[in-house]
Design an enzyme around this catalytic site. Structure first.
Site, PDB file in Angstrom:
ATOM      1  N   TYR A 116       0.870  -1.183   0.000  1.00 36.55           N
ATOM      2  CA  TYR A 116       0.000   0.000   0.000  1.00 36.55           C
ATOM      3  C   TYR A 116       0.898   1.222   0.000  1.00 36.55           C
ATOM      4  O   TYR A 116       1.894   1.289   0.739  1.00 36.55           O
ATOM      5  CB  TYR A 116      -0.904   0.010   1.237  1.00 36.55           C
ATOM      6  CG  TYR A 116      -1.787   1.233   1.338  1.00 36.55           C
ATOM      7  CD1 TYR A 116      -3.065   1.231   0.802  1.00 36.55           C
ATOM      8  CD2 TYR A 116      -1.326   2.397   1.961  1.00 36.55           C
ATOM      9  CE1 TYR A 116      -3.875   2.360   0.882  1.00 36.55           C
ATOM     10  CE2 TYR A 116      -2.121   3.519   2.040  1.00 36.55           C
ATOM     11  CZ  TYR A 116      -3.397   3.494   1.497  1.00 36.55           C
ATOM     12  OH  TYR A 116      -4.175   4.625   1.570  1.00 36.55           O
ATOM     13  N   GLU A 204      -3.608   7.510  -4.042  1.00 41.50           N
ATOM     14  CA  GLU A 204      -3.560   6.228  -3.338  1.00 41.50           C
ATOM     15  C   GLU A 204      -3.308   5.107  -4.327  1.00 41.50           C
ATOM     16  O   GLU A 204      -4.053   4.951  -5.305  1.00 41.50           O
ATOM     17  CB  GLU A 204      -4.874   5.987  -2.591  1.00 41.50           C
ATOM     18  CG  GLU A 204      -4.890   4.670  -1.811  1.00 41.50           C
ATOM     19  CD  GLU A 204      -6.237   4.383  -1.178  1.00 41.50           C
ATOM     20  OE1 GLU A 204      -6.302   4.306   0.057  1.00 41.50           O
ATOM     21  OE2 GLU A 204      -7.232   4.245  -1.921  1.00 41.50           O
TER      22      GLU A 204
END
Length: 395
Positions: A116, A204
């Site tokens: 991530y 993101e």
């Protein structure tokens, strides 16, 4: 403003961030053409909507999943035919779902490890921060709640930007091997440049992946932009897909109003975000349910007030309206006149309570009282909320 995954991929490519090869398709025939041009038997077809959970979603035609792997251009065409024009329901769309008008056809990759990685604006410091984790492909909130030690944070000085030593530090903390460091650092730097140069509030990447071939790629991307800076980016403004947004929110933005639809039956018109939040809270305190957040701003015009009423009334769930205005920049008598004219223009047929406070408040209240219109005046916010909850029909 949000954008689709295929648009995010195009932006990332512009800044040199490595992504899987692919292209967007609006018809099954286009999907077949894109797949054929990729020249590989490792393909993925991904529904494009502004919501997460697409892979586990369900189409209203019964087809399962908004993300599918395939091997041939013909299979890509068939998958696109089952997705395009259909409504996809995920845990983020709610039961109404979203209509799929585009699919992304891309080369699928063999994943060795998922990560991530996000560049965000830290509200506490007013500066960018990198948030990363070895637990890619998962809900980052779940990781933070269950395993906070797995979350990496790296503050960025906005005056200097993301420095090379910071990209190397992040790559080490994420566990990249020495031979993968250069590719990882290059990708991190490109993602930060994209965040900075496009005036983003969030970039993101979930997941960011290491492939079995040693590539470091941004596999899936979500962008959010600072709406106040979009005037500097007409090219990004052109990416807006109003079909993915609430029509009331789209209409509100045309008149420089901030609107978010909710599930209650009491419409709220307020000036100032903090006051709007307080208004919704006190409605709930008295047992009511707000139908929206609507901030008309400190300098609202009569035209904006009228348009705000129209937007409120376009929601069939709204059975009563509370107007809560603090007259600072605008005087209360001007606000009162705007409310009266708006009530006449829209032919309001549901209960309305108005609470005014600030400059010329007594004159404003007098004008409302003598207008002959069905407008109830409140002495303070608590009184206004109590009145509107009593007047709103119970569900």
């Amino acid at each position: 403003m949000n954008i689709h995954e295929y648009q995010a991929k195009e932006l990332l490519d512009r800044f040199g961030a490595e992504t899987p090869r692919g292209g967007v398709a609006r018809t099954p025939a286009e999907a077949e053409r894109v797949a054929r041009e990729l020249g590989t038997n490792q393909l993925v077809v991904k529904s494009q909507i502004h919501a997460g959970g697409r892979g586990k979603g369900t189409f209203t035609n019964g087809f399962q999943g908004g993300v599918h792997l395939c091997k041939t251009a013909g299979q890509a065409r068939d998958l696109a035919a089952k997705m395009l024009g259909q409504t996809l329901v995920t845990h983020q769309t709610g039961p109404a779902g979203r209509v799929v008008n585009h699919v992304l056809v891309a080369e699928s990759v063999e994943i060795e490890k998922e990560f991530y990685f996000a560049v965000l604006l830290d509200r506490a410091t007013g500066a960018p921060v990198i948030v990363a984790s070895r637990e890619g492909g998962m809900d980052i909130e779940e990781v933070a709640a269950k395993s906070p030690e797995k979350i990496i944070r790296e503050a960025v000085d906005p005056a200097f930007g993301l420095q090379p030593y910071q990209t190397r530090k992040l790559a080490r903390e994420l566990g990249f091997a020495p031979q993968q460091m250069r590719a990882a650092c290059k990708l991190f730097a490109a993602l930060y440049r994209c965040f900075h140069d496009c005036d983003c509030s969030m970039v993101e990447i979930n997941p960011l992946v290491l492939t079995k071939g040693g590539q470091v790629l941004a596999l899936d991307a979500k962008f959010s932009f600072d709406d106040n800076a979009l005037f500097r980016h007409p090219d990004i403004m052109a990416l807006r897909d109003v079909g993915e947004e609430d029509p009331r929110e789209v209409e509100a933005s045309k008149h420089h109003l901030s609107y978010i639809g909710l599930d209650g039956n009491i419409g709220c018109m307020v000036n100032g975000a903090g006051l709007a939040m307080a208004t919704m809270d006190i409605i709930k305190h008295h047992g009511g349910e707000p139908a929206n957040f609507l901030d008309v701003g400190g300098g609202a015009t009569e035209e904006q007030v009228t348009e705000a009423f129209k937007i409120l009334l376009s929601d069939p769930k709204v059975k009563a309206i509370l107007v809560n205005i603090f007259g600072g920049i605008m005087k209360c008598d001007i606000i009162a006149q705007g409310v009266m004219n708006a009530v006449k223009a829209v032919r309001l047929g549901i209960p309305l309570v108005v609470r005014l406070e600030g400059t010329n408040v007594e004159l404003g209240r007098k004008m409302l009282a003598e207008s002959g219109l069905p407008i109830a005046s409140a002495s303070d916010l608590d009184d206004a909320a109590e009145q509107i909850v009593k007047l709103a029909p119970k569900e």
